[in-house]
Design a protein around this motif. Structure first.
Motif, PDB file in Angstrom:
ATOM      1  N   LEU A  76       0.816  -1.213   0.000  1.00 33.70           N
ATOM      2  CA  LEU A  76       0.000   0.000   0.000  1.00 33.70           C
ATOM      3  C   LEU A  76       0.853   1.270   0.000  1.00 33.70           C
ATOM      4  CD1 LEU A  76      -2.785  -1.050   2.544  1.00 33.70           C
ATOM      5  CD2 LEU A  76      -2.760  -1.279   0.043  1.00 33.70           C
ATOM      6  N   ARG A  77       2.068   1.164  -0.506  1.00 33.50           N
ATOM      7  CA  ARG A  77       2.982   2.306  -0.519  1.00 33.50           C
ATOM      8  C   ARG A  77       2.361   3.522  -1.203  1.00 33.50           C
ATOM      9  NH1 ARG A  77       8.502   3.739  -0.806  1.00 33.50           N
ATOM     10  NH2 ARG A  77       9.165   1.642  -0.228  1.00 33.50           N
ATOM     11  N   GLU A  78       1.693   3.317  -2.335  1.00 31.83           N
ATOM     12  CA  GLU A  78       1.151   4.444  -3.100  1.00 31.83           C
ATOM     13  C   GLU A  78       0.074   5.198  -2.327  1.00 31.83           C
ATOM     14  OE1 GLU A  78       2.376   5.435  -5.947  1.00 31.83           O
ATOM     15  OE2 GLU A  78       3.826   3.802  -5.934  1.00 31.83           O
ATOM     16  N   PHE A  79      -0.565   4.525  -1.390  1.00 28.70           N
ATOM     17  CA  PHE A  79      -1.632   5.162  -0.632  1.00 28.70           C
ATOM     18  C   PHE A  79      -1.151   5.677   0.725  1.00 28.70           C
ATOM     19  CE2 PHE A  79      -3.596   1.828  -3.245  1.00 28.70           C
ATOM     20  CZ  PHE A  79      -4.432   2.606  -4.032  1.00 28.70           C
ATOM     21  N   ALA A  80      -0.216   4.956   1.337  1.00 26.59           N
ATOM     22  CA  ALA A  80       0.181   5.262   2.706  1.00 26.59           C
ATOM     23  C   ALA A  80       1.348   6.228   2.798  1.00 26.59           C
ATOM     24  CB  ALA A  80       0.530   3.976   3.456  1.00 26.59           C
ATOM     25  N   GLU A  81       2.272   6.190   1.834  1.00 30.80           N
ATOM     26  CA  GLU A  81       3.470   7.021   1.845  1.00 30.80           C
ATOM     27  C   GLU A  81       4.295   6.801   3.107  1.00 30.80           C
ATOM     28  OE1 GLU A  81       2.250  11.030   1.269  1.00 30.80           O
ATOM     29  OE2 GLU A  81       1.757  10.728  -0.851  1.00 30.80           O
ATOM     30  N   GLN A  82       4.251   5.581   3.629  1.00 35.04           N
ATOM     31  CA  GLN A  82       5.020   5.241   4.826  1.00 35.04           C
ATOM     32  C   GLN A  82       5.754   3.919   4.617  1.00 35.04           C
ATOM     33  OE1 GLN A  82       3.142   5.709   8.644  1.00 35.04           O
ATOM     34  NE2 GLN A  82       1.530   6.985   7.810  1.00 35.04           N
ATOM     35  N   GLY A  83       6.321   3.724   3.447  1.00 35.63           N
ATOM     36  CA  GLY A  83       7.002   2.475   3.168  1.00 35.63           C
ATOM     37  C   GLY A  83       6.058   1.444   2.601  1.00 35.63           C
ATOM     38  N   ASP A  84       6.555   0.218   2.482  1.00 32.69           N
ATOM     39  CA  ASP A  84       5.779  -0.862   1.887  1.00 32.69           C
ATOM     40  C   ASP A  84       4.817  -1.451   2.911  1.00 32.69           C
ATOM     41  OD1 ASP A  84       8.668  -1.799   0.020  1.00 32.69           O
ATOM     42  OD2 ASP A  84       6.896  -0.746  -0.697  1.00 32.69           O
ATOM     43  N   VAL A  85       3.709  -0.801   3.099  1.00 33.74           N
ATOM     44  CA  VAL A  85       2.728  -1.216   4.097  1.00 33.74           C
ATOM     45  C   VAL A  85       1.993  -2.467   3.618  1.00 33.74           C
ATOM     46  CG1 VAL A  85       0.647  -0.558   5.344  1.00 33.74           C
ATOM     47  CG2 VAL A  85       2.438   1.127   4.919  1.00 33.74           C
ATOM     48  N   ILE A  86       1.916  -3.464   4.492  1.00 39.19           N
ATOM     49  CA  ILE A  86       1.188  -4.696   4.214  1.00 39.19           C
ATOM     50  C   ILE A  86       0.127  -4.899   5.293  1.00 39.19           C
ATOM     51  CG2 ILE A  86       3.163  -5.726   3.019  1.00 39.19           C
ATOM     52  CD1 ILE A  86       3.653  -7.393   5.551  1.00 39.19           C
ATOM     53  N   SER A  87      -0.603  -5.991   5.185  1.00 36.12           N
ATOM     54  CA  SER A  87      -1.662  -6.310   6.139  1.00 36.12           C
ATOM     55  C   SER A  87      -1.508  -7.730   6.630  1.00 36.12           C
ATOM     56  CB  SER A  87      -3.034  -6.137   5.469  1.00 36.12           C
ATOM     57  OG  SER A  87      -4.057  -6.730   6.246  1.00 36.12           O
ATOM     58  N   ASN A  88      -1.850  -7.958   7.882  1.00 32.26           N
ATOM     59  CA  ASN A  88      -1.879  -9.309   8.429  1.00 32.26           C
ATOM     60  C   ASN A  88      -3.059 -10.116   7.902  1.00 32.26           C
ATOM     61  OD1 ASN A  88       0.387  -8.901  10.032  1.00 32.26           O
ATOM     62  ND2 ASN A  88      -0.825  -8.168  11.764  1.00 32.26           N
ATOM     63  N   GLU A  89      -4.079  -9.423   7.396  1.00 30.79           N
ATOM     64  CA  GLU A  89      -5.303 -10.079   6.970  1.00 30.79           C
ATOM     65  C   GLU A  89      -5.375 -10.302   5.464  1.00 30.79           C
ATOM     66  OE1 GLU A  89      -7.941 -11.179   8.849  1.00 30.79           O
ATOM     67  OE2 GLU A  89      -6.796 -10.725  10.659  1.00 30.79           O
ATOM     68  N   TRP A  90      -4.774  -9.411   4.686  1.00 32.56           N
ATOM     69  CA  TRP A  90      -4.955  -9.430   3.244  1.00 32.56           C
ATOM     70  C   TRP A  90      -3.615  -9.403   2.511  1.00 32.56           C
ATOM     71  CZ3 TRP A  90      -9.844 -10.464   2.147  1.00 32.56           C
ATOM     72  CH2 TRP A  90     -10.840 -10.035   3.031  1.00 32.56           C
ATOM     73  N   LEU A  91      -3.545 -10.162   1.427  1.00 30.86           N
ATOM     74  CA  LEU A  91      -2.409 -10.144   0.514  1.00 30.86           C
ATOM     75  C   LEU A  91      -2.831  -9.321  -0.699  1.00 30.86           C
ATOM     76  CD1 LEU A  91       0.410 -11.378  -0.275  1.00 30.86           C
ATOM     77  CD2 LEU A  91      -0.899 -13.156  -1.466  1.00 30.86           C
ATOM     78  N   PHE A  92      -2.024  -8.326  -1.083  1.00 32.17           N
ATOM     79  CA  PHE A  92      -2.416  -7.410  -2.136  1.00 32.17           C
ATOM     80  C   PHE A  92      -1.750  -7.755  -3.464  1.00 32.17           C
ATOM     81  CE2 PHE A  92      -2.229  -4.750   1.825  1.00 32.17           C
ATOM     82  CZ  PHE A  92      -3.599  -4.731   2.058  1.00 32.17           C
ATOM     83  N   MET A  93      -2.560  -7.772  -4.529  1.00 32.76           N
ATOM     84  CA  MET A  93      -2.046  -7.895  -5.891  1.00 32.76           C
ATOM     85  C   MET A  93      -2.735  -6.836  -6.743  1.00 32.76           C
ATOM     86  SD  MET A  93      -1.758 -12.056  -6.524  1.00 32.76           S
ATOM     87  CE  MET A  93      -0.617 -11.837  -7.902  1.00 32.76           C
ATOM     88  N   GLU A  94      -2.014  -6.292  -7.726  1.00 27.36           N
ATOM     89  CA  GLU A  94      -2.606  -5.238  -8.532  1.00 27.36           C
ATOM     90  C   GLU A  94      -2.290  -5.416 -10.007  1.00 27.36           C
ATOM     91  OE1 GLU A  94      -1.058  -1.412  -7.481  1.00 27.36           O
ATOM     92  OE2 GLU A  94       0.870  -1.762  -8.451  1.00 27.36           O
TER      93      GLU A  94
END
Length: 263
Positions: A242-260
């Motif tokens: 979620l880097r593009e949205f968070a602007e705080q590094g490569d943010v990930i989630s414990n619940e969800w794996l992100f693909m785009e």
């Protein structure tokens, strides 16, 4: 005019659609996060276009009843979409919480309970095995004065695969992305037609999304997760954060794996 393919949809989905043409394959119902306005779009083999709101509003006996039913549908769609948010998504997209306090959410920071799985693309898929995982909040289902990056809440009914997708549209710096949850109700189904519909919806003027982001449930068993990520990779999806949205590094989630995928 009734359509023979309507047999493919569940009774629930048929109650949420107005398939006036013979080739409608999916319907999307969209709630504006600021105004709570509800509208629908139908996807067919010839593309997606604007349509009337769900029949429950169109068939109302009075304008007042119609507004009430539209409001109820908007509230339900919003609540069901937000229910799928973990703490990470709330912090990034709704402005709730502080990512700096969540040391397991930024890749590269210390986390003793993390293991890596290398998929077929040579990319580490980070899997958190801690029991202290993110949990959706039981509160905050209202859509009035919505905060954060969410511009629209979406519910998509795929009549071909018999799948309902939930998600939202995130807007930041004049760029929009459609984010869709692949929870346990989605994984394992026939996703081909649904993905085509989602990509078509991204392209219409109302959404104009440049990216489609899917959130895959990390609690999925390892083999189905690997198969799904591989299949998505074949059609152009890549693992992302979620880097593009968070602007705080490569943010990930414990619940969800992100693909785009770019649309």
């Amino acid at each position: 005019m009734a359509h023979s393919n309507s047999k493919r949809s569940s009774s629930s989905s048929s109650n949420h659609s107005d398939r006036s043409t013979a080739n409608v394959r999916a319907s999307a119902y969209v709630v504006n996060a600021s105004s709570a306005a509800l509208q629908g779009f139908h996807y067919s083999t010839t593309g997606a276009g604007g349509a009337e709101c769900p029949p429950l509003a169109a068939k109302a006996s009075s304008n007042a009843v119609g507004r009430a039913r539209r409001g109820g549908a908007a509230y339900t769609i919003t609540g069901e979409c937000e229910r799928l948010f973990c703490e990470t998504l709330r912090a990034v997209f709704l402005g709730e919480g502080n990512l700096a306090q969540k040391d397991s959410l930024v890749m590269g920071m210390h986390n003793n309970m993390t293991t890596d799985i290398v998929n077929d693309y040579g990319i580490n898929v980070r899997m958190n095995t801690s029991s202290a995982t993110d949990a959706p909040s039981p509160e905050g289902f209202g859509w009035v004065q919505q905060k954060g990056l969410v511009s629209d809440w979406i519910e998509v009914w795929d009549y071909v695969g018999g799948i309902r997708f939930r998600g939202f549209v995130a807007e930041k710096a004049d760029e929009k992305a459609m984010v869709v949850f692949f929870d346990q109700n989605v994984i394992g189904g026939d996703l081909k037609a649904g993905l085509m519909a989602l990509l078509e919806l991204c392209a219409i003027d109302y959404f104009a999304c440049t990216r489609l982001v899917v959130c895959i449930d990390r609690h999925t068993q390892q083999k189905p997760l690997e198969v799904l990520s591989k299949d998505l990779g074949w059609i152009g999806f890549q693992l992302t954060t979620l880097r593009e949205f968070a602007e705080q590094g490569d943010v990930i989630s414990n619940e969800w794996l992100f693909m785009e995928m770019d649309t």
